[in-house]
Design a protein around this motif. Structure first.
Motif, PDB file in Angstrom:
ATOM      1  N   HIS A 122       0.789  -1.352  -0.048  1.00 60.40           N
ATOM      2  CA  HIS A 122      -0.298  -0.057   0.108  1.00 60.40           C
ATOM      3  C   HIS A 122       0.630   1.186   0.111  1.00 60.40           C
ATOM      4  O   HIS A 122       1.862   1.196   0.229  1.00 60.40           O
ATOM      5  CB  HIS A 122      -0.831   0.165   1.260  1.00 60.40           C
ATOM      6  CG  HIS A 122      -1.726  -1.284   1.527  1.00 60.40           C
ATOM      7  ND1 HIS A 122      -2.428  -1.746   0.612  1.00 60.40           N
ATOM      8  CD2 HIS A 122      -1.901  -1.691   2.733  1.00 60.40           C
ATOM      9  CE1 HIS A 122      -3.167  -2.651   1.290  1.00 60.40           C
ATOM     10  NE2 HIS A 122      -2.814  -2.667   2.405  1.00 60.40           N
ATOM     11  N   MET A 147      -7.653   0.397   5.433  1.00 64.97           N
ATOM     12  CA  MET A 147      -8.388   1.552   4.756  1.00 64.97           C
ATOM     13  C   MET A 147      -8.475   2.632   5.467  1.00 64.97           C
ATOM     14  O   MET A 147      -8.586   3.933   5.205  1.00 64.97           O
ATOM     15  CB  MET A 147      -9.667   1.056   4.486  1.00 64.97           C
ATOM     16  CG  MET A 147     -10.499   1.642   3.333  1.00 64.97           C
ATOM     17  SD  MET A 147      -9.532   2.048   1.931  1.00 64.97           S
ATOM     18  CE  MET A 147      -9.903   0.895   0.680  1.00 64.97           C
ATOM     19  N   ILE A 198     -12.427   5.001  -6.835  1.00 61.39           N
ATOM     20  CA  ILE A 198     -12.403   3.554  -7.113  1.00 61.39           C
ATOM     21  C   ILE A 198     -12.394   3.433  -8.512  1.00 61.39           C
ATOM     22  O   ILE A 198     -13.232   3.771  -9.212  1.00 61.39           O
ATOM     23  CB  ILE A 198     -13.544   2.891  -6.293  1.00 61.39           C
ATOM     24  CG1 ILE A 198     -13.740   3.370  -4.926  1.00 61.39           C
ATOM     25  CG2 ILE A 198     -13.692   1.148  -6.472  1.00 61.39           C
ATOM     26  CD1 ILE A 198     -15.022   3.038  -4.205  1.00 61.39           C
ATOM     27  N   LEU A 254      -8.968   2.815  -4.245  1.00 65.10           N
ATOM     28  CA  LEU A 254      -8.789   1.702  -4.375  1.00 65.10           C
ATOM     29  C   LEU A 254      -8.954   1.164  -5.797  1.00 65.10           C
ATOM     30  O   LEU A 254      -9.983   1.236  -6.383  1.00 65.10           O
ATOM     31  CB  LEU A 254     -10.247   1.044  -3.383  1.00 65.10           C
ATOM     32  CG  LEU A 254     -10.515  -0.123  -3.858  1.00 65.10           C
ATOM     33  CD1 LEU A 254      -9.561  -1.273  -3.272  1.00 65.10           C
ATOM     34  CD2 LEU A 254     -12.059  -0.445  -3.154  1.00 65.10           C
ATOM     35  N   THR A 270      -4.518  -1.316  -1.675  1.00 71.11           N
ATOM     36  CA  THR A 270      -5.081  -2.415  -2.686  1.00 71.11           C
ATOM     37  C   THR A 270      -5.674  -3.721  -1.909  1.00 71.11           C
ATOM     38  O   THR A 270      -5.536  -3.707  -0.674  1.00 71.11           O
ATOM     39  CB  THR A 270      -3.671  -3.041  -3.322  1.00 71.11           C
ATOM     40  OG1 THR A 270      -2.911  -3.592  -2.193  1.00 71.11           O
ATOM     41  CG2 THR A 270      -2.888  -2.041  -3.979  1.00 71.11           C
TER      42      THR A 270
END
Ligand code: NAD
Length: 479
Positions: free
Chosen positions: A12, A49, A152, A179, A209
Motif C-alpha cells: 500500500h 483503509m 475507485i 482503491l 490494494t
C-alpha cells in the motif's frame, strides 16, 4: 542472503510510506494472457483503509492551503515523469491487464492529457459575485475543496481513470484515497511513485490494494470520506449508491453500458464499418463505451454485415507487443465464463454466429451475431468481450426506439448524412453521450463523460469534476 522472488511484491502507499497490509496478507495478481503470476499485492483490510482515510484527512488541512501554482507545478511534473517512465507504464498495462501495445499507447496518451488538463483546473477554482437586494451587502460565491475523495477504479482503463480522477480531485485541493481494481493494482502504485516524485505532500494521495468486496465498504461508508467517485460494474455501483445515500455522501457513478450504434441507409459504409469494428473490438471489447448493438437499415443491412465480418475476421490477435494486435485476453476466468455463456445462450436460442465465437487461449475471436432476440442474454446484458449483435431495422424511427430499449444509457452513435435525423437522434437517445458519424468509443479530458440509468449518475471531466468535487459556498459582506 535470500534470493529475490521472481515476482513483484506490491505494498500500500499510505501517508507517503510503502507499507504491507496489516497482518501481512497478500493476494495474487495474474497476467490474463496465460494466467501466470504477475505480482503479489498487499491484501488490504478495514484497518488499512481506515489508516489511509486518516492519512488523507490529516493531510487535507495543509493541502487545501497549497497555492494554485504549486498544485499546477506538481501536476505538470507528473506528466513529465510519466513520459520518463513511459515504458514502465506500457509494460504494466500490457502484462498486468493484457493490453495490446496499441491500446496501452492510447491509454498513455490520454492519461498525459488528463494530467495536463487537470493542471489547468488549479487556477480555475472560481466563484462569482452575485447582485443583492440588501442595501450595502456584497454577495458572492466561493468554491472550497470537499476534503477526502474516495476514488475507485476498474481494471480495463486503469491509467485513464487514475490520471483523470485522482488528478482532478488533487487539482481543486482535495486529498485522495484510491482503491484500484484488484486486477490492476500495480498500475496505480506506479502512479503513486510518480505522484510522490512529483512533489505532492505525503498523505495527499494514498493507495490501498485489495478486494473491493472486502474493503470497499470501509472506504465508501467511512464518515470522513466527503466524496466518492466510482467507476465499475452497475451491480457494485448500485451497492455504493445505497451506502452513499445513507451517509449523504455526494458521488459520481460511471457504470456499465450496452451502447447502440444506428446505421441508416445513406451512411458512408466505407467509413462507418471500420469505425464500427473499432467501437467493439478495441481491448477485446472490454470497454464500457463499446458498441454491442448495431441497428442497420435494411437496404444496407447485408452489405454492412458482409463488410463488418470481413474486418472482424482479420482483426489482429498476435503478440500483445505487436502494434497490429487489437484483441486482448479476457481479464479473468469469471469474465471468460460470462463471454462464453452469452455466446452459447444466443446460439442455443437460435442466433447465428457470422464470424468468431471460438477462442485462442484466453482470447475470444471477434464475434458477430445475427438473429438475436430479446430473450437472449446478449441482447440486454453487458458482455464485456469482443461480441456484438447486428439487427435489421425498417426505419430511423425503429432504430431510435430499439436503441432506447435498454436499462443502460452510456454512449451511442448514429451514421447518416441526414443532419435532421442525426440531431433528432442525439437529442432523443437516452444516453449520456452521442457521436454522429463517429464510434461510441470516444473520450476527452474536458468533456462531460458519463451515463444515465444503469450506466450511472453524474459526469466526469475537468468542468464536471470541478463542480462535483468542490462545494459552492455563499458569502456576504455588509459594507
Ligand atoms: P467491478 O465493479 O468488478 O470493480 C470495479 C472496482 O470496484 C474495483 O476497484 C473493485 O475493487 C471495486 N469494488 C468491488 N466491490 C466493491 C464494494 N463493495 N465497494 C467499493 N468498491 C468495490 O468492475 P470491473 O470488472 O473492474 O470493470 C468493468 C466494469 O466497469 C464494466 O461494467 C464497465 O462497463 C465498467 N466501466 C465503466 C466505465 C465508465 O466510465 N462508465 C469505464 C470503465 C469501466
Amino acid at each position: 542472503m535470500d534470493a529475490k522472488p521472481d515476482f513483484r511484491t506490491l505494498q500500500h502507499f499510505i501517508a507517503g510510506d510503502w507499507v504491507d497490509a496489516a497482518g501481512g496478507r497478500t493476494f495474487e495478481v495474474l497476467n490474463p494472457l496465460d494466467d501466470s503470476l504477475y505480482a503479489r499485492a498487499a491484501r488490504g483490510s478495514g484497518d488499512d483503509m481506515r489508516k489511509a482515510v486518516a492519512a488523507a484527512a490529516a493531510a487535507f488541512g495543509n493541502y487545501r492551503e497549497t497555492l494554485p501554482r504549486e498544485r499546477e507545478r506538481w501536476l505538470l511534473r507528473i506528466a513529465e515523469i510519466m513520459e520518463e517512465r513511459k515504458q514502465d507504464l506500457l509494460d504494466c498495462l500490457i502484462d498486468e491487464i493484457g493490453s495490446p501495445v496499441q491500446k496501452a499507447m492510447f491509454e498513455f496518451d490520454k492519461g498525459l492529457t488528463m494530467i495536463r488538463a487537470a493542471a489547468g483546473m488549479c487556477r480555475n477554482v472560481r466563484g462569482e459575485t452575485i447582485p443583492s437586494d440588501a442595501p450595502g451587502k456584497f454577495s458572492m460565491s466561493i468554491r472550497e475543496p470537499l476534503g477526502v475523495v474516495a476514488v475507485i477504479t476498474p481494471f480495463n482503463v486503469p491509467l485513464i481513470k487514475t490520471t483523470r480522477l485522482v488528478a482532478n480531485a488533487l487539482a481543486v485541493g482535495n486529498t485522495v484515497v484510491h482503491l484500484p481494481s484488484e486486477m490492476a493494482p500495480h498500475l496505480s502504485l506506479l502512479f503513486a511513485e510518480i505522484v510522490a516524485e512529483a512533489g505532492f505532500p505525503a498523505g495527499a494521495y494514498n493507495v490501498v490494494t485489495g478486494y473491493g468486496h472486502e474493503i470497499g465498504d470501509d472506504l465508501t461508508g467511512h464518515e470522513t470520506v466527503d466524496f466518492v467517485t466510482f467507476t465499475g460494474s452497475s451491480v457494485v455501483g448500485q451497492h455504493i449508491s445505497e451506502i452513499c445515500a445513507r451517509n449523504k455522501t455526494p458521488n459520481t457513478l460511471e457504470l456499465g453500458g450496452k451502447s447502440p450504434t444506428v446505421i441508416l441507409a445513406d451512411a458512408d459504409l466505407e467509413k462507418a464499418v471500420p469505425l464500427a469494428a473499432r467501437s467493439i473490438f478495441m481491448f477485446g471489447g472490454q470497454a464500457c463505451i463499446g458498441s454491442s448493438r448495431f441497428y442497420v437499415e435494411r437496404p444496407v443491412y447485408d452489405e454492412f454485415v458482409k463488410r463488418f465480418a470481413a474486418i472482424a475476421s482479420k482483426v489482429g490477435m498476435g503478440d500483445l507487443r505487436d502494434p497490429a494486435t487489437v484483441i486482448a485476453p479476457i481479464i479473468s476466468e469469471r469474465q471468460r465464463a460470462r463471454v462464453r455463456d452469452h455466446i452459447a445462450d444466443a446460439v442455443a436460442k437460435g442466433a447465428t454466429i457470422v464470424t468468431g465465437g471460438d477462442w485462442e487461449g484466453n482470447r475470444c475471436r471477434p464475434t458477430l451475431l445475427t438473429g438475436v432476440t430479446g430473450d437472449m442474454t446478449v441482447c440486454r446484458s453487458e458482455t464485456f468481450g469482443p461480441v456484438t449483435a447486428i439487427y435489421p431495422i425498417d426505419s430511423y424511427e425503429e432504430g431510435l426506439e430499439k436503441a432506447n430499449d435498454t436499462d443502460y444509457g452510456l454512449s451511442s452513435a448514429i451514421f447518416t448524412r441526414d443532419i435532421d435525423k442525426a440531431f433528432h437522434f442525439a437529442r432523443n437517445i437516452g444516453a449520456g453521450m452521442c457521436h454522429i458519424n463517429g464510434p461510441t468509443i470516444h473520450d476527452e479530458a474536458h468533456v462531460p463523460f458519463g451515463g444515465n440509468g444503469a450506466s450511472g449518475v453524474g459526469r466526469e471531466g475537468t468542468d464536471s469534476d470541478m463542480e462535483a468535487m468542490t462545494e459552492l459556498k455563499w458569502v456576504t459582506v455588509q459594507l
